[in-house]
Design a protein around this motif. Structure first.
Motif, PDB file in Angstrom:
ATOM      1  N   THR A  47       0.841  -1.204   0.000  1.00 62.92           N
ATOM      2  CA  THR A  47       0.000   0.000   0.000  1.00 62.92           C
ATOM      3  C   THR A  47       0.872   1.248   0.000  1.00 62.92           C
ATOM      4  O   THR A  47       0.612   2.211  -0.738  1.00 62.92           O
ATOM      5  N   THR A  50       2.444   1.745  -3.332  1.00 64.24           N
ATOM      6  CA  THR A  50       1.450   2.233  -4.287  1.00 64.24           C
ATOM      7  C   THR A  50       1.272   3.749  -4.140  1.00 64.24           C
ATOM      8  O   THR A  50       1.219   4.470  -5.132  1.00 64.24           O
ATOM      9  N   GLN A  51       1.229   4.208  -2.882  1.00 64.66           N
ATOM     10  CA  GLN A  51       1.075   5.657  -2.650  1.00 64.66           C
ATOM     11  C   GLN A  51       2.276   6.425  -3.201  1.00 64.66           C
ATOM     12  O   GLN A  51       2.140   7.479  -3.798  1.00 64.66           O
ATOM     13  N   ARG A  54       2.608   6.090  -7.125  1.00 68.36           N
ATOM     14  CA  ARG A  54       1.420   6.621  -7.815  1.00 68.36           C
ATOM     15  C   ARG A  54       1.031   5.738  -9.001  1.00 68.36           C
ATOM     16  O   ARG A  54       0.808   6.228 -10.112  1.00 68.36           O
ATOM     17  N   GLN A  55       1.029   4.451  -8.750  1.00 65.20           N
ATOM     18  CA  GLN A  55       0.541   3.507  -9.760  1.00 65.20           C
ATOM     19  C   GLN A  55      -0.488   2.612  -9.089  1.00 65.20           C
ATOM     20  O   GLN A  55      -0.522   2.530  -7.869  1.00 65.20           O
ATOM     21  N   SER A  56      -1.290   1.933  -9.907  1.00 70.39           N
ATOM     22  CA  SER A  56      -2.358   1.119  -9.324  1.00 70.39           C
ATOM     23  C   SER A  56      -1.750  -0.059  -8.554  1.00 70.39           C
ATOM     24  O   SER A  56      -0.633  -0.510  -8.861  1.00 70.39           O
ATOM     25  N   GLN A  57      -2.515  -0.539  -7.579  1.00 67.60           N
ATOM     26  CA  GLN A  57      -2.011  -1.657  -6.765  1.00 67.60           C
ATOM     27  C   GLN A  57      -1.694  -2.903  -7.608  1.00 67.60           C
ATOM     28  O   GLN A  57      -0.644  -3.511  -7.407  1.00 67.60           O
ATOM     29  N   ARG A  59      -0.666  -3.102 -10.622  1.00 67.06           N
ATOM     30  CA  ARG A  59       0.581  -2.861 -11.365  1.00 67.06           C
ATOM     31  C   ARG A  59       1.788  -2.977 -10.447  1.00 67.06           C
ATOM     32  O   ARG A  59       2.779  -3.635 -10.770  1.00 67.06           O
TER      33      ARG A  59
END
Ligand SMILES: C[S@@+](CC[C@H](N)C(=O)[O-])C[C@H]1O[C@@H](n2cnc3c(N)ncnc32)[C@H](O)[C@@H]1O
Length: 334
Positions: A47, A50-51, A54-57, A59
């Protein structure tokens, strides 16, 4: 570089040509190199990555899976959280850590990642600080809810033995209970903590009990306000499970301990009480012995006995890990 370093056999480097190729392929991609640079700063959850990236989880998870399969990263699950870290040891992990030296220092994408990493860390620290600020006045009651204090304290005193310690440092002292426990065995005891609210309670406890040889001060376990080689005993009592980077805290302990000095870490064995994260701001759900021993060794501390306290009045197992800083042996000319 010596000949023996350049001509290592496959056994010596611990991986095959296929391993090497798959590791090199796995990192030869922008996002995956960014992941490597971030994990060089300490372990992170998916998580958090991902933050920062700045890409989708999905990915990010795919990148992480490839890096894990190539042996570049280690993945471990703790309750519902999954942590990623650079592989330790001198195999592919060493290769990955070596690559970090070649990352350009002026790359703006890497710099922005580091900026967001520090924001993620700050918000984590702020959440824990908010929790401790809120519970400070009630902490002495709360701490005994999940740890059977008296048994742990008795065992701790037993392990420490009858000897006196010169300078004791209690890291994450909270309300100062450990200072109270050890005051009679120390010449001087200092407690450090990041929470001003906790320190306020600790100060009034110290005054109320007349512990003239104890003091508390604001201080961070990653940057202790103590000179090198200034402590004979360092205690982490129920503190390390809040740490983002326990290794960094233990390395800092290695710095402040005097040769011959001792560190005691009292914390939980691995457990599955996920609610401690939500309700009490824990980051880690306990620690494995091997993991703690690795941190000690990295800080040039010799791991010692491990004591486990099971059958306490709670369902959690408390472990006491200890280590010593090897005394420096001076060689005298004959
Ligand atoms: C669970 S309390 C334990 C307090 C005390 N050792 C005890 O056993 O009662 C954890 C303490 O660690 C402190 N803490 C958390 N992160 C810290 C950090 N980076 N540096 C210093 N103290 C920290 C918190 O403010 C809190 O007072």
């Amino acid at each position: 570089m010596s000949q023996s370093e350049t001509e290592k056999s496959p056994e010596a480097v611990g991986f095959t040509m296929d391993d090497l190729l798959s590791a090199l392929k796995s990192v030869a991609e922008p996002t995956r190199l960014r992941v490597l640079a971030l994990l060089a700063e300490g372990e992170l959850t998916v998580t958090e990555l991902t933050q920062i990236l700045r890409q989708s989880q999905p990915r990010v998870s795919r990148h992480l899976k490839l890096l894990c399969e190539a042996g570049v990263l280690n993945r471990y699950r703790e309750g519902t959280w999954v942590f990623y870290r650079l592989s330790p040891g001198d195999g592919i992990g060493l290769l990955a850590r070596g690559l970090l030296n070649y990352l350009p220092g002026d790359d703006h994408v890497l710099a922005a990642d580091q900026e967001r990493l520090s924001q993620v860390r700050q918000s984590r620290t702020a959440a824990a600080a908010e929790y401790f600020g809120r519970v400070a006045a009630d902490w002495d009651r709360l701490r005994s809810l999940h740890v059977a204090d008296t048994e742990v304290e008795a065992r701790l005193l037993d392990i420490l033995g009858a000897r006196r310690y010169g300078d004791v440092l209690d890291v994450g002292t909270g309300t100062g209970r450990i200072l109270e426990l050890l005051a009679a065995r120390a010449d001087h005891a200092t407690g450090i903590d990041l929470s001003r609210e906790m320190l306020a309670v600790a100060r009034s406890n110290i005054e109320r009990l007349g512990l003239d040889n104890c003091q508390v001060r604001l201080g961070d376990m990653y940057d202790m306000p103590m000179p090198d080689s200034s402590a004979d005993l360092v205690i982490f009592h129920q503190v390390l499970h809040y740490a983002d980077d326990p290794l960094a805290a233990i390395l800092e302990t290695g710095r402040v301990l005097r040769p011959g000095g001792r560190v005691m870490v009292i914390d939980f064995a691995p457990h599955e009480f996920e609610e401690l994260r939500e309700a009490h701001a824990h980051r880690r759900l306990g620690f494995h012995d091997a993991e703690v021993a690795t941190w000690f060794r990295a800080a040039a501390l010799e791991p010692g006995r491990v004591e486990r306290l099971t059958g306490l009045s709670t369902e959690l197992t408390v472990t006491i890990w200890s280590a010593e800083k090897t005394p420096v042996i001076k060689e005298h000319a004959a």
